[in-house]
Design an enzyme around this catalytic site. Structure first.
Site, mmCIF file in Angstrom:
data_model
loop_
_atom_site.group_PDB
_atom_site.id
_atom_site.type_symbol
_atom_site.label_atom_id
_atom_site.label_comp_id
_atom_site.label_asym_id
_atom_site.label_seq_id
_atom_site.Cartn_x
_atom_site.Cartn_y
_atom_site.Cartn_z
ATOM 1 N N GLU A 174 0.826 -1.208 0.000
ATOM 2 C CA GLU A 174 0.000 0.000 0.000
ATOM 3 C C GLU A 174 0.858 1.255 0.000
ATOM 4 O OE1 GLU A 174 -0.579 1.990 3.185
ATOM 5 O OE2 GLU A 174 -0.706 0.449 4.729
ATOM 6 N N LYS A 190 -5.925 10.620 0.546
ATOM 7 C CA LYS A 190 -5.945 9.318 1.199
ATOM 8 C C LYS A 190 -7.171 8.594 0.650
ATOM 9 C CE LYS A 190 -6.258 6.970 5.667
ATOM 10 N NZ LYS A 190 -6.497 7.120 7.127
ATOM 11 N N ASP A 227 -18.307 4.229 13.254
ATOM 12 C CA ASP A 227 -17.052 4.344 12.507
ATOM 13 C C ASP A 227 -16.404 2.970 12.378
ATOM 14 O OD1 ASP A 227 -14.742 5.112 11.271
ATOM 15 O OD2 ASP A 227 -14.191 6.650 12.732
ATOM 16 N N SER A 237 -14.085 0.730 9.588
ATOM 17 C CA SER A 237 -13.264 0.885 8.390
ATOM 18 C C SER A 237 -13.794 0.055 7.230
ATOM 19 C CB SER A 237 -11.823 0.459 8.694
ATOM 20 O OG SER A 237 -11.059 0.413 7.520
ATOM 21 N N ALA A 238 -13.700 0.641 6.024
ATOM 22 C CA ALA A 238 -14.049 -0.086 4.808
ATOM 23 C C ALA A 238 -13.097 -1.248 4.549
ATOM 24 C CB ALA A 238 -14.035 0.868 3.612
ATOM 25 N N VAL A 255 -5.802 0.221 2.804
ATOM 26 C CA VAL A 255 -5.886 -1.239 2.689
ATOM 27 C C VAL A 255 -6.995 -1.640 1.724
ATOM 28 C CG1 VAL A 255 -6.475 -3.357 3.946
ATOM 29 C CG2 VAL A 255 -4.862 -1.722 4.937
ATOM 30 N N LYS A 270 -4.694 -2.356 14.008
ATOM 31 C CA LYS A 270 -4.104 -1.178 14.642
ATOM 32 C C LYS A 270 -4.596 -1.066 16.083
ATOM 33 C CE LYS A 270 -3.287 1.730 10.579
ATOM 34 N NZ LYS A 270 -3.916 1.030 9.449
#
Length: 303
Positions: free
Chosen positions: A25, A86, A138, A140-141, A106, A159
């Protein structure tokens, strides 16, 4: 050939010849580290992949094209430019249609890697369910993309700024196998421990390859998360890291940081307040993941 893809000739030839290729990435270059460590780390990670017998394919969006494999000049550009997006999946159509530059997360990197025919992808740590997601929603995709795109994702776990327990639950719901390499405990990015047991454990790239083949040949689409614990000498103990994270989350709340700006803010805050300790750990773990990813790609092409 997809008209939005621009594959580096070396990567294209490797794919045509059935040689091992590892996707990397680019968010870590444009948004994850300061210059010049970001560029230096990106080049060193590519060298690690080559040293382990695979071809590196760093992925980014440049001038509206999904570039699979970057030149050193392109990596330098990403590391120094100030207007690099981003890019997650939601941003891809806009960035591409407007012919902009973007560093891929990612989720976006996985999608582009799959379009190019790459099966192994290396990152630092995946996104997941954020702390407080029961009120912010919230998530993440990265997780939803992993549920549908058939790429092996090698990372140092989730993370540690996230809610690791809820992230593991979400991964299970999406049918994404989570395998930790070489230990029973699930790692938490900067630390080898997270307080959670790993759902699965395998101890060799060959075993992981067999799992990947079985999953995909059964028609079970989606990723496999391969968690690779940071080397012990570079880890930041989980209790110490949790203190930094708590302070960073408080600062983000005070400054009303929201959305996609949260993760870069937290990582930068932690790096600054840990006197570079977290940055050193971040560099070590991405190289460590690159080595395992390359070994996995080699094993996968041999089966």
């Amino acid at each position: 050939m997809n008209p939005y893809l621009e594959i580096h000739p070396e990567v294209q030839q490797a794919l045509a010849d059935g040689k091992p290729v590892v996707a990397l990435e680019s968010t870590i270059i444009a948004h994850g580290m300061p210059y010049p460590q970001n560029v230096q780390t990106a080049l060193e990670v590519e060298a690690v992949v080559r040293g382990a017998g695979a071809i590196p394919a760093t992925i980014a969006i440049l001038n509206g094209k999904c570039c699979v494999g970057l030149s050193q000049q392109q990596i330098e550009h990403l590391g120094q430019a100030k207007n690099v997006w981003k890019v997650s999946l939601v941003d891809m159509p806009y960035v591409i249609s407007q012919q902009l530059d973007g560093a891929t997360t990612v989720a976006a990197t996985m999608r582009i890697a799959a379009l190019a025919g790459i099966r192994v992808f290396v990152t630092g740590g995946i996104g997941g369910v954020h702390r407080g997601a029961e009120t912010t929603m919230d998530i993440s995709a990265d997780l939803t993309e992993m549920g549908q795109t058939s790429v092996a994702v090698v990372s140092a776990g989730v993370k540690s700024i996230l809610d690791i327990g809820l992230t593991l639950e979400y991964l299970e719901t999406k049918g994404i196998p989570v395998v930790t390499f070489g230990q029973d405990a699930f790692p938490s990015f900067y630390s080898r421990q997270s307080g959670f047991a790993s759902p699965l454990r395998l101890d060799s790239p060959k075993e992981i390859t067999r799992l990947l083949r079985a999953k995909w040949e059964l028609g079970l689409n989606g990723a496999v998360l391969v968690a690779n614990p940071i080397p012990e000498k570079f880890e930041v103990p989980a209790p110490q890291m949790e203190w930094y994270i708590t302070q960073a989350l408080h600062a983000a709340s005070q400054q009303h940081i929201k959305g996609k700006a949260v993760t870069p803010f937290l990582l930068k805050y932690i790096a600054e307040h840990s006197h570079g300790e977290s940055l050193e750990a971040n560099i070590a773990l991405i190289k460590h993941n690159a080595r395992l990813g390359a070994e996995l790609a080699v094993a996968y092409t041999r089966v």
